[in-house]
Structure formats: C-alpha cells, structure tokens
Design an enzyme around this catalytic site. Structure first.
Site, PDB file in Angstrom:
ATOM      1  N   HIS A 104      78.142  15.959   9.032  1.00 40.11           N
ATOM      2  CA  HIS A 104      76.844  16.590   9.242  1.00 40.11           C
ATOM      3  C   HIS A 104      76.786  18.024   8.699  1.00 40.11           C
ATOM      4  CE1 HIS A 104      73.051  17.599  11.364  1.00 40.11           C
ATOM      5  NE2 HIS A 104      72.885  16.311  11.453  1.00 40.11           N
ATOM      6  N   HIS A 127      66.016  11.621  17.417  1.00 39.34           N
ATOM      7  CA  HIS A 127      67.476  11.641  17.457  1.00 39.34           C
ATOM      8  C   HIS A 127      67.955  10.739  18.585  1.00 39.34           C
ATOM      9  CE1 HIS A 127      66.490  15.237  15.159  1.00 39.34           C
ATOM     10  NE2 HIS A 127      67.693  15.152  14.634  1.00 39.34           N
ATOM     11  N   ASP A 168      68.347   9.892  14.250  1.00 39.00           N
ATOM     12  CA  ASP A 168      69.445  10.559  13.557  1.00 39.00           C
ATOM     13  C   ASP A 168      70.599  10.893  14.504  1.00 39.00           C
ATOM     14  OD1 ASP A 168      67.659  10.494  11.495  1.00 39.00           O
ATOM     15  OD2 ASP A 168      67.789  12.626  11.007  1.00 39.00           O
ATOM     16  N   ASP A 169      71.747  11.108  13.901  1.00 39.43           N
ATOM     17  CA  ASP A 169      72.921  11.774  14.503  1.00 39.43           C
ATOM     18  C   ASP A 169      73.790  10.900  15.401  1.00 39.43           C
ATOM     19  OD1 ASP A 169      71.926  13.893  13.146  1.00 39.43           O
ATOM     20  OD2 ASP A 169      71.619  15.191  14.876  1.00 39.43           O
ATOM     21  N   HIS A 210      74.056   9.465   7.082  1.00 37.80           N
ATOM     22  CA  HIS A 210      73.650  10.833   7.459  1.00 37.80           C
ATOM     23  C   HIS A 210      74.854  11.779   7.342  1.00 37.80           C
ATOM     24  CE1 HIS A 210      70.814  13.652   9.042  1.00 37.80           C
ATOM     25  NE2 HIS A 210      71.361  13.791  10.222  1.00 37.80           N
TER      26      HIS A 210
HETATM   27 ZN    ZN Z   1      71.128  15.188  11.749  1.00 36.45          ZN
END
Ligand code: ZN
Length: 303
Positions: A174, A264, A119-120, A170
């Site tokens: 955020h 992540h 993620d991210d 995503h």
């Molecule tokens: Zn995230």
C-alpha cells in the site's frame, strides 16, 4: 470515454477507466450520466495513510515476518490529495430522440449500473461482514486487496472469488506509487498478483493505486503491463470515520449510472460504519433501479 481526471495542484492526470461500453448504445443514459458527472465536479479528499514505517521499508521478497506486521492506516498523517474531475468532450452520442420518435421506444426503461468497491482488505473483522451482506442481498462487488492482508487471510480472498466477486490488485504494501521507481512499482504489482494466483489460480487484471496517487508515468508503467486502472467517482469518505447517515446521503445524492463507490473493508477506524451503512444503501439503490456490477464492466473494451 468518460474523461480525464486531474489532481489539482500537482498537475497529474489519469484516466479513471470508468468507461462502460456495454451501454454505449444507450445515448440517453450516457447523456444523463454525462450531465450528472459534469454537474458534480468533485473534490475527493484522500487522506488514507499507508502503513507503519515497517511496512514501507520492504525490500526483496515478502516474507512471513514482514507479512505478519500489523497493517495500520493512520488517516491523520497522510497527505491529502485533491482530485478534481474533468470531462473530455465527447464527440459522439448525439441524442437521436426527436419529437416524431415512436413513443414506444421512449418508454424503454433506463438501465442504471453502479459498482460497490471495497479497498484495503481482507481482514477477519469487517470483510466477512461485508461478504455476508453482499451474499444476503445477492450483490456482486469488487475488492481491491492488499498483499500484506492477503498473505494473512487467504481464506477470505478465496471466499470473495467463490461468492462471485471481482478481486483486483491494490499493491502489496500500500505505498504511494508515485514515490517508487519502475522496478519497485512492478514488484508491488507482481508480488500481489503472484500471491493472489497462488490462492485462487488466476491473476487479477485491474489495479487501483493506493490513495488514488498516480501520475502519467505511473499510469504508463501500469498500463504497459496490460493491467487496467480503475479509480472511483463516488466517495462517501468512510476512511474519515464519516457517520452512517452522512455517508448514506452522500451515496444517494451522488449515485448515478456508471457510479463507482469507494468503500473500505479494512484500514479505517470506523469501518463498522461502512458495514452498518451497506444494507440500507443497497436497498435504496435497488429501489432507484440500479443494477450492481463489478468494475470490469466499466473497462473500455476498445483497447
Ligand atoms: Zn487503499
């Protein structure tokens, strides 16, 4: 269906969409996976912070100055969401094996699948290292990417796709989606999809809400658009700067068929730990017979 997730204390619930159909015929495997899940009622602590205040106050179309703002995750200031997993009772998949069964069919090897998710990202520090490892190990993974970062590093997104990974939405900034109205929520998703399409030529179909924060309304609004929601069921807590050894034990202890591991590739203070962990965890899971899949294989094709 694997089941329903409930967020303890808030009464929110959502479908995790970790419901592979490709192996539904393998009742043994399904039952084993079900037991594993049932035995591991998990508390997933989500402590990710979103963005600096500047990123939270977005209005209108994303523009270059906004996109150039630093994407920072401050773990300590983010509310923790406890997620407790519950299982809906399944009505099928009765084990057909009996004592008189042809022994040949009982020798059939289990096929265990597991998904690595990141993620991210993207970024230019950790995401390329993750991609290098995945390339070397010939593993396909799923990247839940954030618009702000995509806008900065489109070439990394292109690399993800070129090397066979799945990319998913995503959101752009955020945010906690449960705090947005419908128009704001859809803008988060649409802006991210449009940006991704401008880079790779297609839009992703899957969404993972930031912080795992979701409620019935958010789920409905996302699914109304035809998108699927995919959460996770194994969290080695790389966002909390967990040491490599501890994360390794977490993953190997909780690994199971249809596992979906939350990592992540950006945003944490010690994402290097994730990079350092990855080769060993891939090797060990491979030795245990796991096949690595992308999360689109966990969607329920019945819809
Ligand atoms: Zn995230």
């Amino acid at each position: 269906m694997i089941g329903l997730l409930s967020i303890t204390g808030t009464g929110c619930s959502f479908y995790p969409a970790i419901t592979p159909v490709a192996h539904k015929q393998q009742s043994n495997v399904d039952n084993i996976a079900k037991q594993n899940v049932e035995e591991s009622i998990k508390h997933i602590h989500l402590d990710l912070d979103g963005l600096k205040s500047g990123l939270d106050k977005h209005e209108g179309q994303p523009n270059k100055s906004e996109a150039n703002e630093q994407f920072v995750v401050d773990f300590k200031n983010q509310p923790i969401i406890d997620i407790t997993k519950e299982l809906e009772k399944e009505t099928d998949n009765t084990d057909q094996d009996g004592p008189g069964e042809d022994p040949v069919t009982e020798i059939v090897e289990e096929q265990k699948v597991i998904a690595l998710t990141f993620d991210d990202g993207p970024d230019l520090k950790y995401t390329p290292q993750v991609l290098d490892i995945l390339l070397e190990k010939n593993i396909k993974a799923t990247f839940f990417i954030v618009g702000v970062q995509i806008n900065k590093y489109p070439e990394v997104v292109l690399r993800m796709v070129e090397e066979g990974h799945l990319i998913a939405n995503h959101t752009y900034y955020h945010p906690n989606l449960t705090t947005l109205n419908k128009a704001e929520l859809l803008k988060e998703l649409d802006d991210t999809d449009d940006l991704i399409e401008s880079i790779v030529g297609f839009k992703p179909q899957i969404v993972r809400p930031p912080y795992g924060a979701i409620n019935k309304e958010v789920r409905q609004r996302i699914e109304e658009t035809g998108r699927s929601i995919v959460m996770w069921n194994i969290d080695p807590r790389d966002w909390a700067s967990t040491p490599v050894k501890e994360m390794y034990e977490n993953v190997m202890t909780n690994a199971r068929d249809k596992g979906n591991i939350l990592f992540h590739s950006f945003g944490g203070k010690q994402i290097q730990n994730t990079v350092d962990l990855l080769p060993d965890v891939i090797d060990s899971l491979t030795e245990e017979g796991y096949t690595f899949v992308t999360v689109d294989q966990y969607l329920d094709n019945d819809e």
